[in-house]
Write a protein that holds these residues in place. Sequence first.
Motif, PDB file in Angstrom:
ATOM      1  N   GLN A 101       0.819  -1.215   0.000  1.00  0.00           N
ATOM      2  CA  GLN A 101       0.000   0.000   0.000  1.00  0.00           C
ATOM      3  C   GLN A 101       0.852   1.265   0.000  1.00  0.00           C
ATOM      4  OE1 GLN A 101      -2.503  -0.294   3.429  1.00  0.00           O
ATOM      5  NE2 GLN A 101      -3.529  -2.138   2.709  1.00  0.00           N
ATOM      6  N   ASN A 102       2.203   1.110   0.027  1.00  0.00           N
ATOM      7  CA  ASN A 102       3.133   2.233   0.059  1.00  0.00           C
ATOM      8  C   ASN A 102       2.879   3.109   1.287  1.00  0.00           C
ATOM      9  OD1 ASN A 102       5.353   3.514  -0.897  1.00  0.00           O
ATOM     10  ND2 ASN A 102       4.277   4.719  -2.431  1.00  0.00           N
ATOM     11  N   ARG A 103       2.736   2.466   2.444  1.00  0.00           N
ATOM     12  CA  ARG A 103       2.444   3.164   3.690  1.00  0.00           C
ATOM     13  C   ARG A 103       3.409   2.721   4.787  1.00  0.00           C
ATOM     14  NH1 ARG A 103      -1.961   6.194   3.725  1.00  0.00           N
ATOM     15  NH2 ARG A 103      -3.322   6.026   1.940  1.00  0.00           N
ATOM     16  N   VAL A 104       3.545   3.564   5.812  1.00  0.00           N
ATOM     17  CA  VAL A 104       4.408   3.264   6.950  1.00  0.00           C
ATOM     18  C   VAL A 104       3.669   3.571   8.245  1.00  0.00           C
ATOM     19  CG1 VAL A 104       6.586   3.655   5.755  1.00  0.00           C
ATOM     20  CG2 VAL A 104       5.467   5.550   6.885  1.00  0.00           C
ATOM     21  N   ILE A 105       4.098   2.908   9.316  1.00  0.00           N
ATOM     22  CA  ILE A 105       3.578   3.188  10.651  1.00  0.00           C
ATOM     23  C   ILE A 105       4.755   3.699  11.471  1.00  0.00           C
ATOM     24  CG2 ILE A 105       2.572   2.210  12.737  1.00  0.00           C
ATOM     25  CD1 ILE A 105       1.138   0.183  10.977  1.00  0.00           C
ATOM     26  N   VAL A 106       4.628   4.922  11.986  1.00  0.00           N
ATOM     27  CA  VAL A 106       5.690   5.567  12.753  1.00  0.00           C
ATOM     28  C   VAL A 106       5.283   5.592  14.216  1.00  0.00           C
ATOM     29  CG1 VAL A 106       7.030   7.682  13.043  1.00  0.00           C
ATOM     30  CG2 VAL A 106       6.333   6.966  10.766  1.00  0.00           C
ATOM     31  N   GLU A 107       6.247   5.294  15.071  1.00  0.00           N
ATOM     32  CA  GLU A 107       5.987   5.233  16.505  1.00  0.00           C
ATOM     33  C   GLU A 107       5.605   6.609  17.056  1.00  0.00           C
ATOM     34  OE1 GLU A 107       8.610   4.387  20.466  1.00  0.00           O
ATOM     35  OE2 GLU A 107       8.994   3.149  18.702  1.00  0.00           O
ATOM     36  N   GLY A 108       4.425   6.692  17.693  1.00  0.00           N
ATOM     37  CA  GLY A 108       3.980   7.911  18.352  1.00  0.00           C
ATOM     38  C   GLY A 108       3.350   8.951  17.444  1.00  0.00           C
ATOM     39  N   LYS A 109       3.161   8.659  16.160  1.00  0.00           N
ATOM     40  CA  LYS A 109       2.574   9.629  15.222  1.00  0.00           C
ATOM     41  C   LYS A 109       1.294   9.065  14.620  1.00  0.00           C
ATOM     42  CE  LYS A 109       5.692  12.698  15.615  1.00  0.00           C
ATOM     43  NZ  LYS A 109       5.399  13.971  16.206  1.00  0.00           N
ATOM     44  N   ASN A 110       0.406   9.962  14.180  1.00  0.00           N
ATOM     45  CA  ASN A 110      -0.859   9.618  13.540  1.00  0.00           C
ATOM     46  C   ASN A 110      -1.690   8.696  14.435  1.00  0.00           C
ATOM     47  OD1 ASN A 110      -2.705   9.877  11.478  1.00  0.00           O
ATOM     48  ND2 ASN A 110      -1.854   8.212  10.259  1.00  0.00           N
ATOM     49  N   LEU A 111      -1.882   9.114  15.676  1.00  0.00           N
ATOM     50  CA  LEU A 111      -2.625   8.321  16.652  1.00  0.00           C
ATOM     51  C   LEU A 111      -4.125   8.474  16.424  1.00  0.00           C
ATOM     52  CD1 LEU A 111      -0.554   9.199  19.822  1.00  0.00           C
ATOM     53  CD2 LEU A 111      -0.393   7.148  18.435  1.00  0.00           C
ATOM     54  N   VAL A 112      -4.834   7.352  16.443  1.00  0.00           N
ATOM     55  CA  VAL A 112      -6.286   7.350  16.283  1.00  0.00           C
ATOM     56  C   VAL A 112      -6.901   6.499  17.392  1.00  0.00           C
ATOM     57  CG1 VAL A 112      -6.234   7.689  13.787  1.00  0.00           C
ATOM     58  CG2 VAL A 112      -6.232   5.385  14.700  1.00  0.00           C
ATOM     59  N   LYS A 113      -8.162   6.766  17.703  1.00  0.00           N
ATOM     60  CA  LYS A 113      -8.897   5.993  18.710  1.00  0.00           C
ATOM     61  C   LYS A 113      -9.645   4.865  18.010  1.00  0.00           C
ATOM     62  CE  LYS A 113      -8.409   8.909  22.254  1.00  0.00           C
ATOM     63  NZ  LYS A 113      -7.923   8.603  23.556  1.00  0.00           N
ATOM     64  N   LYS A 114      -9.471   3.643  18.503  1.00  0.00           N
ATOM     65  CA  LYS A 114     -10.164   2.488  17.944  1.00  0.00           C
ATOM     66  C   LYS A 114     -11.146   1.964  18.986  1.00  0.00           C
ATOM     67  CE  LYS A 114      -8.760   0.182  14.588  1.00  0.00           C
ATOM     68  NZ  LYS A 114      -9.104   0.100  13.182  1.00  0.00           N
ATOM     69  N   HIS A 115     -12.397   1.783  18.569  1.00  0.00           N
ATOM     70  CA  HIS A 115     -13.418   1.195  19.437  1.00  0.00           C
ATOM     71  C   HIS A 115     -13.460  -0.294  19.133  1.00  0.00           C
ATOM     72  CE1 HIS A 115     -15.280   5.098  20.657  1.00  0.00           C
ATOM     73  NE2 HIS A 115     -14.641   5.478  19.575  1.00  0.00           N
ATOM     74  N   ILE A 116     -13.093  -1.104  20.126  1.00  0.00           N
ATOM     75  CA  ILE A 116     -13.035  -2.547  19.925  1.00  0.00           C
ATOM     76  C   ILE A 116     -14.078  -3.206  20.811  1.00  0.00           C
ATOM     77  CG2 ILE A 116     -11.568  -4.595  20.115  1.00  0.00           C
ATOM     78  CD1 ILE A 116      -9.185  -2.775  19.539  1.00  0.00           C
ATOM     79  N   LYS A 117     -14.913  -4.052  20.183  1.00  0.00           N
ATOM     80  CA  LYS A 117     -15.965  -4.754  20.901  1.00  0.00           C
ATOM     81  C   LYS A 117     -15.361  -5.907  21.703  1.00  0.00           C
ATOM     82  CE  LYS A 117     -19.898  -5.482  18.776  1.00  0.00           C
ATOM     83  NZ  LYS A 117     -20.938  -6.095  17.933  1.00  0.00           N
ATOM     84  N   GLN A 118     -15.918  -6.142  22.878  1.00  0.00           N
ATOM     85  CA  GLN A 118     -15.443  -7.230  23.723  1.00  0.00           C
ATOM     86  C   GLN A 118     -15.805  -8.558  23.076  1.00  0.00           C
ATOM     87  OE1 GLN A 118     -16.930  -7.082  27.680  1.00  0.00           O
ATOM     88  NE2 GLN A 118     -15.877  -8.929  28.338  1.00  0.00           N
ATOM     89  N   GLY A 119     -14.906  -9.505  23.181  1.00  0.00           N
ATOM     90  CA  GLY A 119     -15.137 -10.828  22.622  1.00  0.00           C
ATOM     91  C   GLY A 119     -14.501 -11.880  23.493  1.00  0.00           C
ATOM     92  N   PRO A 120     -14.638 -13.133  23.097  1.00  0.00           N
ATOM     93  CA  PRO A 120     -14.016 -14.194  23.900  1.00  0.00           C
ATOM     94  C   PRO A 120     -12.490 -14.115  23.799  1.00  0.00           C
ATOM     95  CG  PRO A 120     -14.982 -15.088  21.899  1.00  0.00           C
ATOM     96  CD  PRO A 120     -15.373 -13.656  21.971  1.00  0.00           C
TER      97      PRO A 120
END
Length: 118
Positions: free
Chosen positions: A10-29
């Motif tokens: 995808q020509n993308r990178v993940i940098v430590e501490g940058k571009n932070l987003v909130k993710k809502h994760i549903k509880q599961g087993p």
Amino acid sequence: MIIKRVIRSQNRVIVEGKNLVKKHIKQGPGHEGGIFTVEAPFHASIVQVLDPVTGKPCKIGVKYLEDGTKVRVSRGIGASGSIIPRPEILKMRATPRPTVAGPKDTPNESCAGEDTRS
């Protein structure tokens, strides 16, 4: 800043501490739910290389040394113009070059100095 992960497809990178987003994760087993902060990927063209002398972000230029080797140099305002070494991951090829001539390759003997014009 440290690049944690590179997503080449995808020509993308993940940098430590940058571009932070909130993710809502549903509880599961097996895992707990809630709102978590994670790093999101962004396009690789946004990332700049650090100048090895000044430690500041800079643009990259190409220069040829006296022996003919091509090197990357830092350029831009406040850049030192020093050589930026290539990382080991960029020196490796994804698919190695073939060492044996394949069926569609032109043999070396047939094109050595012959004039095929009539």
